[in-house]
Design a protein around this motif. Structure first.
Motif, PDB file in Angstrom:
ATOM      1  N   MET A   1     -11.164   4.708  -5.868  1.00  0.00           N
ATOM      2  CA  MET A   1     -10.522   5.970  -5.498  1.00  0.00           C
ATOM      3  C   MET A   1      -9.747   6.530  -6.683  1.00  0.00           C
ATOM      4  O   MET A   1      -9.203   5.780  -7.494  1.00  0.00           O
ATOM      5  N   ASN A   2      -9.706   7.834  -6.735  1.00  0.00           N
ATOM      6  CA  ASN A   2      -8.842   8.525  -7.682  1.00  0.00           C
ATOM      7  C   ASN A   2      -7.467   8.648  -7.026  1.00  0.00           C
ATOM      8  O   ASN A   2      -7.319   9.333  -6.015  1.00  0.00           O
ATOM      9  N   VAL A   3      -6.476   7.949  -7.581  1.00  0.00           N
ATOM     10  CA  VAL A   3      -5.139   7.898  -6.982  1.00  0.00           C
ATOM     11  C   VAL A   3      -4.118   8.447  -7.970  1.00  0.00           C
ATOM     12  O   VAL A   3      -4.033   7.982  -9.110  1.00  0.00           O
ATOM     13  N   SER A   4      -3.334   9.432  -7.546  1.00  0.00           N
ATOM     14  CA  SER A   4      -2.245   9.970  -8.347  1.00  0.00           C
ATOM     15  C   SER A   4      -0.911   9.614  -7.701  1.00  0.00           C
ATOM     16  O   SER A   4      -0.751   9.768  -6.493  1.00  0.00           O
ATOM     17  N   ASP A  97      -8.287  11.537  -4.579  1.00  0.00           N
ATOM     18  CA  ASP A  97      -8.628  11.111  -3.221  1.00  0.00           C
ATOM     19  C   ASP A  97      -7.362  10.808  -2.417  1.00  0.00           C
ATOM     20  O   ASP A  97      -7.324  11.031  -1.203  1.00  0.00           O
ATOM     21  N   VAL A  98      -6.359  10.281  -3.113  1.00  0.00           N
ATOM     22  CA  VAL A  98      -5.099   9.891  -2.469  1.00  0.00           C
ATOM     23  C   VAL A  98      -3.941  10.302  -3.366  1.00  0.00           C
ATOM     24  O   VAL A  98      -3.992  10.109  -4.589  1.00  0.00           O
ATOM     25  N   MET A 121      -5.297   2.837   2.440  1.00  0.00           N
ATOM     26  CA  MET A 121      -5.909   4.165   2.394  1.00  0.00           C
ATOM     27  C   MET A 121      -7.404   4.114   2.085  1.00  0.00           C
ATOM     28  O   MET A 121      -8.077   5.145   2.119  1.00  0.00           O
ATOM     29  N   ALA A 122      -7.927   2.936   1.801  1.00  0.00           N
ATOM     30  CA  ALA A 122      -9.374   2.788   1.635  1.00  0.00           C
ATOM     31  C   ALA A 122     -10.105   3.059   2.948  1.00  0.00           C
ATOM     32  O   ALA A 122     -11.304   3.347   2.953  1.00  0.00           O
TER      33      ALA A 122
END
Length: 262
Positions: A1-4, A97-98, A121-122
């Motif tokens: 996932m792309n997580v910021s 994504d999150v 969150m997956a």
């Protein structure tokens, strides 16, 4: 996932003006501002694509850029960190994504707290999640002491059996009548993970009476019938505490020294 990870920080705190720039002395005797220690906590989390400090104040922005953080400027209209995150999300060229909202006053947040949240969150059915920590005796005593002495300190969470939130409060819930034989109390950890769509919905809702009364932004999800998934985490012996009041400086510095955090 792309997580910021977004770290909202504002200078004009009602309870503690200038809080993000308050110096905290570490185990090596060196002082760093609160916002830097929160940023360092965020950078220690694995599986994260980017970390940003969000602020509407030039003093905080200058300090953050000075220690190497990426900064997104948001408006003074943002009433809380979640609204600030929604503003910042719109500024990104690539939508993650999150989005993780790591509060700028929580430098003691262990990396595994946030990693557990990201792992939860997956499950793409989860739209918003937040960690909770079963209170150890010292944390529970701190919470009860703060309320008895008229201070607003940490937040507690009340959950259903499936882990979804019923309520969050700055009161100690459930009621603690006897510290020698207390009920199970869950300390809410000031971290949130959202799907981008959940953030946008939040920004479109009005502030509700419970959110206004408690001053807790996550109650807007509860009041609008959106599920908040609580993720139990293990402190692994570390004391978790946020900087809410001046008295918390000594508490946090004591943990920094005990954990040998420079």
């Amino acid at each position: 996932m792309n997580v910021s990870i977004f770290i909202p920080a504002r200078y004009a705190s009602t309870r503690y003006p200038g809080k993000p720039l308050v110096p905290l002395t570490g185990a090596d005797g060196a002082a760093k501002p609160l916002i830097q220690r929160s940023w360092e906590a965020a950078c220690a989390v694995s599986g994260v694509t980017s970390v940003y400090v969000l602020t509407d104040d030039g003093r905080i922005a200058d300090a953050a850029r000075g220690f190497g953080a990426d900064v997104l400027m948001t408006s003074e209209a943002a009433r809380n960190g979640t609204e600030r995150c929604a503003e910042a999300l719109a500024q990104l060229d690539v939508e993650p994504d999150v989005v993780v909202n790591l509060q700028g006053d929580a430098p003691l947040t262990p990396s595994w707290f946030v990693e557990a949240l990201i792992e939860r969150m997956a499950d793409w059915h989860v739209q918003m999640a937040t960690p909770v920590l079963r209170c150890d005796p010292q944390t529970l005593e701190n919470l009860v002491t703060d309320r008895r002495e008229g201070r607003v300190g940490g937040t507690t969470a009340v959950m259903k059996t499936d882990g979804s939130a019923i309520y969050f409060s700055k009161e100690v819930l459930p009621h603690v009548g006897d510290l020698s034989n207390p009920p199970e109390v869950w300390h809410h950890v000031g971290v949130y993970a959202y799907r981008p769509d959940a953030l946008r919905r939040y920004a479109g809702w009005d502030e509700g009476p419970l959110e206004r009364a408690e001053g807790l932004e996550q109650l807007r999800f509860v009041e609008n019938g959106a599920a908040v998934t609580c993720v139990p985490v293990d402190a692994r012996g570390r004391v978790f505490w946020e900087l809410n009041n001046p008295v918390d400086v000594d508490r946090i510095e004591a943990v920094l020294k005990k954990e040998r955090i420079a």
